[in-house]
Design a protein around this motif. Sequence first.
Motif, PDB file in Angstrom:
ATOM      1  N   THR A 196       0.823  -1.222   0.000  1.00  0.00           N
ATOM      2  CA  THR A 196       0.000   0.000   0.000  1.00  0.00           C
ATOM      3  C   THR A 196       0.849   1.261   0.000  1.00  0.00           C
ATOM      4  O   THR A 196       0.347   2.342  -0.307  1.00  0.00           O
ATOM      5  CB  THR A 196      -0.887   0.040   1.260  1.00  0.00           C
ATOM      6  OG1 THR A 196      -0.059  -0.226   2.406  1.00  0.00           O
ATOM      7  CG2 THR A 196      -2.004  -0.968   1.177  1.00  0.00           C
ATOM      8  N   TYR A 211       8.731  -6.723  -0.390  1.00  0.00           N
ATOM      9  CA  TYR A 211       7.838  -6.509   0.751  1.00  0.00           C
ATOM     10  C   TYR A 211       8.459  -7.062   2.031  1.00  0.00           C
ATOM     11  O   TYR A 211       7.867  -6.983   3.091  1.00  0.00           O
ATOM     12  CB  TYR A 211       6.480  -7.201   0.533  1.00  0.00           C
ATOM     13  CG  TYR A 211       5.783  -6.799  -0.747  1.00  0.00           C
ATOM     14  CD1 TYR A 211       5.768  -5.467  -1.168  1.00  0.00           C
ATOM     15  CD2 TYR A 211       5.106  -7.735  -1.528  1.00  0.00           C
ATOM     16  CE1 TYR A 211       5.130  -5.093  -2.341  1.00  0.00           C
ATOM     17  CE2 TYR A 211       4.465  -7.370  -2.699  1.00  0.00           C
ATOM     18  CZ  TYR A 211       4.483  -6.047  -3.106  1.00  0.00           C
ATOM     19  OH  TYR A 211       3.851  -5.691  -4.254  1.00  0.00           O
ATOM     20  N   PHE A 237      -3.357   2.931   5.408  1.00  0.00           N
ATOM     21  CA  PHE A 237      -2.384   2.231   4.586  1.00  0.00           C
ATOM     22  C   PHE A 237      -1.856   0.976   5.264  1.00  0.00           C
ATOM     23  O   PHE A 237      -1.307   0.107   4.625  1.00  0.00           O
ATOM     24  CB  PHE A 237      -1.228   3.160   4.235  1.00  0.00           C
ATOM     25  CG  PHE A 237      -1.613   4.232   3.265  1.00  0.00           C
ATOM     26  CD1 PHE A 237      -1.589   3.977   1.898  1.00  0.00           C
ATOM     27  CD2 PHE A 237      -2.025   5.476   3.697  1.00  0.00           C
ATOM     28  CE1 PHE A 237      -1.951   4.943   0.993  1.00  0.00           C
ATOM     29  CE2 PHE A 237      -2.394   6.445   2.790  1.00  0.00           C
ATOM     30  CZ  PHE A 237      -2.361   6.187   1.436  1.00  0.00           C
TER      31      PHE A 237
END
Lengths: 318, 199
Positions: A196, A211, A237
């Motif tokens: 996000t 990530y 987020f």
Amino acid sequence: MKRHLLSAADLTREDAELVLTTAEEMRSLADRPIKKLPALRGRTVVNLFFEDSTRTRISFEAAAKRLSADVINFSAKGSSLSKGESLKDTALTLEAMGADAVVVRHGASGAPHRLAHSGWVRSSVVNAGDGTHEHPTQALLDAFTMWRHIGESKPGGLEGRRVAIVGDVLHSRVARSNALLLRTLGAEVTLVAPPTLLPVGVETWPVETSYDLDAVIPKADAVMMLRVQRERMNAAFFPTAREYSRRYGLDGRRMATLQDHTIVMHPGPMVRGMEITADVADSARSVIVEQVTNGVAVRMAVLYLLLGGSEPAVGGDE
Amino acid sequence: MCAQPSPARQEASSQPPAGGRTVLDDRDIARALTRISHEILERNRGARDLVLLGIPTRGVPLAARIAERIAAVEGYDVPVGSLDVTMYRDDLRLKPARTLLPTEIPQGGIDGKVVVLVDDVLFSGRTIRAALDALNDVGRPSAVRLAVLVDRGHRELPIRADFVGKNLPTSLVERVKVSVAGPDSPDDADAVTIEDATS
């Protein structure tokens, strides 16, 4: 003619390395009794800050003053800007006052570009951060700090070095400028963030993305933590701050997995306990305070190269 | 750095000096530097309180060589440094911003010391004026002296050298090129040549 510094992408590798070698000389000034050089005597530098900033404004002010330029500080609070004056009218005022360079920070991405290319002012424009777009002098000072620590302080020293930029990339102008500049200097950049907080179109950037922080940092030569910019966030987020810092914060346990020479950086302002813990920020690996010192030297180099001669030595084309 | 106000100086580092007339070869230069070293010692009555500052680029290796000779004679290591004058030049605004060169002030500074500025060619005197201004921001020496390898005349300011390797009468259309082997230019042969710039 090259006159402005609006984007890190404006700089060729030669330009960037010229800024870094010049900054090296500027930095040695800090060890001398008289910390002043005459290069910009009689030139006027206006700091035009539409957004709050401490270190960038002070850094530019110190840089200009050490080069003997006259400095005018202009901030949105307490000026006619708060009465509704437009960017154009402000620019015309500056032009009438005879500014040689305008250092501009603005909340809207592209404002410095507008200022430089509208024909409102003839002065050089230096982008000191525009919205979520770019912050080229921050990228230069980050590169300079890396260059000194992991790049042997010589041209080409960052070739092949691995840099991890971690955190709120979406709202970070620092991340974008750093990614572009470090790529120009030959370093390999990996952005680490929750999905996000990565911008749309990040796949077109010259970087890797991940990530998983734990997988990336053991290979990195420099780890740059970014602040979570809550003031720019109008949606959720990530679930909670605690979950964010557990997955993407740099703490003592993660720091122990770094290589011995790896440095920890942060463009500031830091939120201790969120993206970085206090023991990491204060550790021997942390070069966060040095980044501020280097900021003055790098901004002196930029101002000198743009204003010192009859025409600028670096920067983007007209 | 006052040999020529033209880019000719930049070419001077290329070697060997192509064309032109050689006025000093490597042995002439070695003898001149030895004599300058002795003159400095004589004038200063020894090596105490001396600091040698070379003006980049070619003043720096010259200063290092003078220091070697002084060490050989006196058995005392004179501090050697470099002094970049770029930002103090009076023609800074007339050309694109120039690359800065290293300034290294030796440990112990220059306060109360006898500073000997070392440069390759003395010409208009403007570089030395800039160097005097630059020194002013570094400290307060008890005296400043000037040593040059070549004095080619045509002064534009009231400046003279204390120690001169060779006085070289030149015309303004000539270029004096100095090449000196140094850490940054190990392949250069030591030579001073004169070229006619009009050709």
